[in-house]
Design an enzyme around this catalytic site. Structure first.
Site, PDB file in Angstrom:
ATOM      1  CG  ASP A 174      65.525   3.081  11.625  1.00  0.00           C
ATOM      2  OD1 ASP A 174      65.286   1.868  11.839  1.00  0.00           O
ATOM      3  OD2 ASP A 174      66.659   3.570  11.713  1.00  0.00           O
ATOM      4  N   GLY A 175      63.000   2.211  13.572  1.00  0.00           N
ATOM      5  CA  GLY A 175      62.829   2.151  15.027  1.00  0.00           C
ATOM      6  C   GLY A 175      61.826   1.118  15.517  1.00  0.00           C
TER       7      GLY A 175
ATOM      8  NE  ARG B 146      66.479   1.765  17.123  1.00  0.00           N
ATOM      9  CZ  ARG B 146      66.634   2.925  16.503  1.00  0.00           C
ATOM     10  NH1 ARG B 146      67.052   3.976  17.157  1.00  0.00           N
ATOM     11  NH2 ARG B 146      66.364   3.018  15.211  1.00  0.00           N
TER      12      ARG B 146
ATOM     13  CB  SER C 230      66.660  -0.961   2.515  1.00  0.00           C
ATOM     14  OG  SER C 230      67.284  -1.788   3.474  1.00  0.00           O
TER      15      SER C 230
ATOM     16  CG  ASN D  40      65.771  -3.382   5.658  1.00  0.00           C
ATOM     17  OD1 ASN D  40      64.882  -2.587   5.376  1.00  0.00           O
ATOM     18  ND2 ASN D  40      66.725  -3.083   6.526  1.00  0.00           N
TER      19      ASN D  40
ATOM     20  NE  ARG E  45      67.207   6.479   9.451  1.00  0.00           N
ATOM     21  CZ  ARG E  45      67.993   5.651   8.808  1.00  0.00           C
ATOM     22  NH1 ARG E  45      68.610   6.040   7.723  1.00  0.00           N
ATOM     23  NH2 ARG E  45      68.191   4.421   9.240  1.00  0.00           N
TER      24      ARG E  45
HETATM   25  C1  FPP Z   1      63.057  -0.435  10.287  1.00  0.00           C
HETATM   26  O1  FPP Z   1      62.996  -0.609  11.696  1.00  0.00           O
HETATM   27  C2  FPP Z   1      61.828  -0.924   9.681  1.00  0.00           C
HETATM   28  C3  FPP Z   1      61.762  -1.903   8.740  1.00  0.00           C
HETATM   29  C4  FPP Z   1      62.971  -2.598   8.242  1.00  0.00           C
HETATM   30  C5  FPP Z   1      60.502  -2.390   8.189  1.00  0.00           C
HETATM   31  C6  FPP Z   1      59.399  -1.381   7.997  1.00  0.00           C
HETATM   32  C7  FPP Z   1      58.116  -2.105   8.031  1.00  0.00           C
HETATM   33  C8  FPP Z   1      56.953  -1.651   8.573  1.00  0.00           C
HETATM   34  C9  FPP Z   1      56.840  -0.285   9.116  1.00  0.00           C
HETATM   35  C10 FPP Z   1      55.746  -2.527   8.719  1.00  0.00           C
HETATM   36  C11 FPP Z   1      55.253  -3.302   7.527  1.00  0.00           C
HETATM   37  C12 FPP Z   1      55.110  -2.537   6.287  1.00  0.00           C
HETATM   38  C13 FPP Z   1      54.068  -2.609   5.421  1.00  0.00           C
HETATM   39  C14 FPP Z   1      54.192  -1.967   4.121  1.00  0.00           C
HETATM   40  C15 FPP Z   1      52.806  -3.293   5.717  1.00  0.00           C
HETATM   41  P1  FPP Z   1      64.089  -1.503  12.400  1.00  0.00           P
HETATM   42  O2  FPP Z   1      63.537  -2.870  12.531  1.00  0.00           O
HETATM   43  O3  FPP Z   1      65.385  -1.400  11.659  1.00  0.00           O
HETATM   44  O4  FPP Z   1      64.186  -0.813  13.816  1.00  0.00           O
HETATM   45  P2  FPP Z   1      65.467  -0.732  14.736  1.00  0.00           P
HETATM   46  O5  FPP Z   1      66.429   0.203  14.059  1.00  0.00           O
HETATM   47  O6  FPP Z   1      64.916  -0.163  15.998  1.00  0.00           O
HETATM   48  O7  FPP Z   1      65.996  -2.109  14.904  1.00  0.00           O
END
Ligand code: FPP
Length: 230
Positions: free
Chosen positions: A17-18, A21, A62, A65, A178
């Site tokens: 996560d993150g 941000r 998820s 998402n 996390r």
């Molecule tokens: C959550 O951060 C992250 C995700 C929803 C996507 C995770 C994807 C990757 C790490 C990159 C691509 C993956 C692969 C397998 C190549 P957020 O966007 O919710 O962050 P925030 O809470 O700061 O908004």
């Protein structure tokens, strides 16, 4: 499946996560953060393999998402495409098995196909196993398993029920990390995490480097895991 009682976790799950941000702090679009997240995955996998951890389960998308704006989802799908086309095959030549858990049928067909191809080519139980949770939701997984079990009839036990989970054959996570400061599991491996140690850090995923991973391992090794016993 049995969990590790040693000081090193066998299976580590990460709720990544993150990214958003991380990008916002740099006045960049969210896609820039996801891109940095993918680069982090590449480095982290190389490192985690050297630690003796055998399974790394990454929460990449998820089910919740999927309600994100279309352009953000398309950006994520492009990263999946790139990862499974360019990086995954290189890892597989190198004693790493890659698998995907979750319902990938809703992804763009070429991305889902690429993932299926990689998973099919990939052995099981390699020295290092990388598992991506994609369009994964633990409640949906449990309901799916309950439906399989009810079709089979007979007495449901923890043992036979867990065979219907996506993670059948994979040891339960010993440690779930996390990043990004939230303190919850967000529908990740709820059944499997029954005895997992939980580790939360404010570090945003693109900054979650070897040092940060080692901090989590160190904290894990300090915990006294009793599995309900005295
Ligand atoms: C959550 O951060 C992250 C995700 C929803 C996507 C995770 C994807 C990757 C790490 C990159 C691509 C993956 C692969 C397998 C190549 P957020 O966007 O919710 O962050 P925030 O809470 O700061 O908004």
């Amino acid at each position: 499946m049995a969990r590790s009682s040693s000081h090193l976790p066998v299976n580590v799950g990460i709720i990544m996560d993150g990214n958003g941000r991380w990008a916002k702090r740099r006045l960049m679009p969210r896609s820039y953060g996801h891109d940095a997240g993918m680069k982090r995955i590449i480095k982290l996998v190389d490192y985690v393999r050297t630690t003796g951890v055998k399974y790394l389960t990454l929460y990449a998308l998820s089910t919740e998402n999927l309600s994100r704006p279309e352009d953000e989802l398309n950006g994520l799908y492009s990263l999946f495409r790139k990862y499974f086309e360019e990086y995954a095959p290189k890892l597989m030549d190198d004693d790493v098995a890659i698998s995907v858990i979750g319902d990938i049928s809703v992804l763009p067909e070429d991305v889902a196909m690429k993932m299926r191809e990689v998973c099919a080519r990939s052995g099981k139980n390699a020295p290092f196993n990388l598992i991506f949770a994609v369009n994964y939701g633990s409640r949906a997984e449990i309901v799916r398993a309950a439906n399989f079990a009810s079709r089979l009839g007979g007495n449901v036990t923890e043992e036979n029920f867990s065979r219907f989970l996506y993670t059948y054959g994979v040891p339960d996570p010993d440690l779930i990390i996390r990043t990004g400061g939230e303190v919850r599991l967000s529908n990740f491996l709820l059944w499997q995490a029954a005895y997992a140690e939980l580790y939360f850090t404010d570090t945003l995923f693109p900054d979650f480097d070897e040092r940060e991973f080692n901090k989590a391992l160190k904290e894990f090794s300090r915990r006294n895991r009793r599995f309900g016993k005295v």
